[in-house]
Write an enzyme that holds these catalytic residues in place. Structure first.
Site, short mmCIF file in Angstrom:
data_model
loop_
_atom_site.label_atom_id
_atom_site.label_comp_id
_atom_site.label_asym_id
_atom_site.label_seq_id
_atom_site.Cartn_x
_atom_site.Cartn_y
_atom_site.Cartn_z
N TRP A 129 8.27 76.36 16.88
CA TRP A 129 6.94 75.73 16.96
C TRP A 129 6.82 74.89 18.24
O TRP A 129 7.30 73.75 18.28
CB TRP A 129 6.70 74.86 15.72
CG TRP A 129 6.62 75.69 14.48
CD1 TRP A 129 5.52 76.38 14.04
CD2 TRP A 129 7.67 75.96 13.53
NE1 TRP A 129 5.82 77.05 12.88
CE2 TRP A 129 7.13 76.81 12.54
CE3 TRP A 129 9.01 75.58 13.42
CZ2 TRP A 129 7.87 77.28 11.47
CZ3 TRP A 129 9.75 76.04 12.34
CH2 TRP A 129 9.18 76.89 11.38
N HIS A 178 1.60 73.63 12.15
CA HIS A 178 1.27 74.50 11.01
C HIS A 178 0.67 73.64 9.90
O HIS A 178 0.65 72.41 10.01
CB HIS A 178 2.51 75.28 10.51
CG HIS A 178 3.74 74.45 10.29
ND1 HIS A 178 4.93 74.98 9.88
CD2 HIS A 178 3.98 73.11 10.43
CE1 HIS A 178 5.84 74.01 9.76
NE2 HIS A 178 5.29 72.88 10.10
N ARG A 206 -0.60 74.92 18.94
CA ARG A 206 0.72 75.21 19.53
C ARG A 206 0.63 75.28 21.05
O ARG A 206 -0.32 75.87 21.58
CB ARG A 206 1.26 76.54 18.99
CG ARG A 206 1.62 76.38 17.53
CD ARG A 206 2.45 77.48 16.98
NE ARG A 206 2.42 77.39 15.53
CZ ARG A 206 2.91 78.29 14.71
NH1 ARG A 206 3.50 79.36 15.20
NH2 ARG A 206 2.84 78.12 13.41
N VAL A 248 11.93 77.30 3.17
CA VAL A 248 11.91 78.20 2.00
C VAL A 248 13.25 78.93 1.87
O VAL A 248 13.97 79.12 2.85
CB VAL A 248 10.77 79.26 2.11
CG1 VAL A 248 9.43 78.65 1.80
CG2 VAL A 248 10.78 79.91 3.48
N ALA A 301 5.49 79.14 -1.53
CA ALA A 301 4.55 78.66 -0.50
C ALA A 301 4.27 79.81 0.45
O ALA A 301 5.09 80.72 0.60
CB ALA A 301 5.17 77.49 0.26
C1 FA5 Z 1 4.48 79.13 9.92
O1 FA5 Z 1 3.71 78.46 10.59
C2 FA5 Z 1 4.93 78.70 8.56
N1 FA5 Z 1 4.48 77.34 8.33
C3 FA5 Z 1 4.37 79.64 7.49
C4 FA5 Z 1 5.01 79.43 6.15
C5 FA5 Z 1 4.37 78.63 5.21
C6 FA5 Z 1 6.21 80.00 5.86
C7 FA5 Z 1 4.96 78.43 3.97
C8 FA5 Z 1 6.82 79.82 4.64
C9 FA5 Z 1 6.18 79.03 3.68
P1 FA5 Z 1 4.49 81.15 11.58
O2 FA5 Z 1 4.84 80.40 12.78
O3 FA5 Z 1 5.04 82.54 11.46
O4 FA5 Z 1 4.91 80.35 10.28
O5 FA5 Z 1 2.90 81.24 11.50
C10 FA5 Z 1 2.24 81.74 10.35
C11 FA5 Z 1 1.07 82.66 10.74
O6 FA5 Z 1 0.21 81.97 11.62
C12 FA5 Z 1 1.54 83.90 11.52
O7 FA5 Z 1 1.91 84.95 10.64
C13 FA5 Z 1 0.28 84.25 12.30
O8 FA5 Z 1 -0.62 84.98 11.48
C14 FA5 Z 1 -0.33 82.89 12.58
N2 FA5 Z 1 -0.01 82.40 13.95
C15 FA5 Z 1 1.15 81.89 14.40
N3 FA5 Z 1 1.07 81.54 15.70
C16 FA5 Z 1 -0.20 81.84 16.09
C17 FA5 Z 1 -0.93 81.71 17.32
N4 FA5 Z 1 -0.41 81.18 18.41
N5 FA5 Z 1 -2.22 82.13 17.35
C18 FA5 Z 1 -2.78 82.64 16.23
N6 FA5 Z 1 -2.17 82.80 15.04
C19 FA5 Z 1 -0.88 82.40 14.97
#
Ligand code: FA5
Length: 327
Positions: free
Chosen positions: A148, A168, A194, A252, A295
């Site tokens: 992140w 997030h 981000r 998780v 979650a």
């Molecule tokens: C998370 O942010 C975790 N908090 C998700 C999670 C929640 C996991 C609860 C387990 C339990 P991640 O970095 O993969 O995970 O982001 C989750 C989703 O956000 C991605 O699958 C994507 O659909 C979206 N996402 C991530 N980064 C970006 C970005 N820069 N622009 C647009 N969408 C994004």
């Protein structure tokens, strides 16, 4: 050559005009291409000495512009009056604004989860390091922090407590558990940030949808059911296939990636999810032997892109009216 006289005469005539036809006559009289009084004066400049040209040229041009402007204003006024006068003309439909596609979708998502008894919870966009990272089992030394890229915020007490724009929506899990007892099920849609390069699927400012369900004997099967039911309704498609693929997030255990498949398209990754880590329960003050929970975290724009066939995430923030008006 008395420029002021001509200007006054023309302006008085323009202001006194009572119809568009009369206004046309006045325009011809002063600015007509062949015999307009001002046109002729401008033409006569050629015959003057250089000194006189420099003197009268700019003054004449200025007067011409004044008169043009007065004609434009009066034309607008008379046109409106004539429109009013003719009540048989079709009305002009006012163009009202409308809710942005993201807001529309958020409302739809709230409705679907409400139908499954989930409550909707809000959380702060500016977070502290503890809720965004530490309490989610991501201590400062943990390599997973790299997942992140973070916008840190400078505050007068930054040395003591660090603030950031949440990367997030998962910190909402912690905030909710700190103040509520299970069993419960919640979702939390909201903005996330981000510090990363943008491309057609990545934005620096995007939306996530967090989900959390805690109770006795909750398992991955419940997660799969809730998610599948959500997609079935969201895409109005009974045949959406959902696949959980093993993955890693520090908060998780086990962690999964959620993929979906619509009809003949390819599998597409749309979210991270998993069973809440016992350490996270401990941070929140729950006994992990007593409670289990799942979650998930969706990228909202990514879901919308699949639903409406939008190819570039950057369109959402572009301010492009053509895009906005389509939905
Ligand atoms: C998370 O942010 C975790 N908090 C998700 C999670 C929640 C996991 C609860 C387990 C339990 P991640 O970095 O993969 O995970 O982001 C989750 C989703 O956000 C991605 O699958 C994507 O659909 C979206 N996402 C991530 N980064 C970006 C970005 N820069 N622009 C647009 N969408 C994004």
């Amino acid at each position: 050559m008395n420029i002021d006289d001509i200007r006054n005469r023309a302006t008085t005539e323009i202001n006194g005009a009572i119809s568009l036809d009369e206004l046309k006559e006045i325009r011809l009289k002063y600015l007509g291409r062949k015999k307009g009084e001002i046109t002729l004066l401008l033409k006569s400049l050629k015959a003057l000495s250089d000194e006189d040209k420099r003197k009268f040229g700019p003054q004449l041009q200025e007067m011409r512009e004044n008169i043009e402007q007065a004609l434009v204003f009066k034309k607008r006024e008379l046109s409106e009056e004539e429109d009013w006068a003719d009540v048989t003309l079709p009305g002009k439909r006012p163009e009202p604004g409308h809710l942005n596609l993201i807001t529309q979708t958020e409302t739809e998502i709230r409705r679907i989860f409400n139908s499954m008894n989930f409550s909707v919870i809000d959380g702060p966009e500016m977070e502290d390091e503890y809720h965004n990272f530490d309490a989610l089992n991501i201590p400062a030394w943990h390599p997973a922090r790299e997942m992140w890229d973070t916008f840190w915020i400078k505050t007068p007490d930054s040395a003591k407590k660090k603030y950031l724009l949440r990367t997030h929506t998962s910190p909402v899990q912690i905030r909710y558990m700190e103040t509520h007892k299970p069993p419960f099920q919640i979702i939390s849609p909201g903005k996330t940030f981000r510090y990363e390069a943008t491309d057609s699927t990545h934005e620096t400012n995007f939306y996530q949808l967090e989900g959390l369900m805690v109770g006795k004997d909750i398992s991955l099967a419940h997660l799969k059911f809730v998610i599948s039911e959500f997609f079935r309704q969201f895409f109005s498609n009974k045949n959406v296939k959902v696949r959980l693929r093993s993955s890693y997030f520090p908060f998780v255990e086990p962690g999964v990636e959620i993929d979906i498949k619509l009809d003949d398209s390819d599998w597409l990754e749309v979210a991270g999810a998993g069973m809440v880590h016992p350490k996270v329960f401990k941070y929140a003050g729950y006994n992990p032997k007593e409670w289990q929970g799942f979650a998930f975290g969706f990228g909202l724009e990514r879901l919308i892109m699949v639903k409406y066939g939008i190819s570039d995430i950057r369109l959402f923030n572009s301010g492009d009216l053509k895009f906005i008006k389509k939905f």
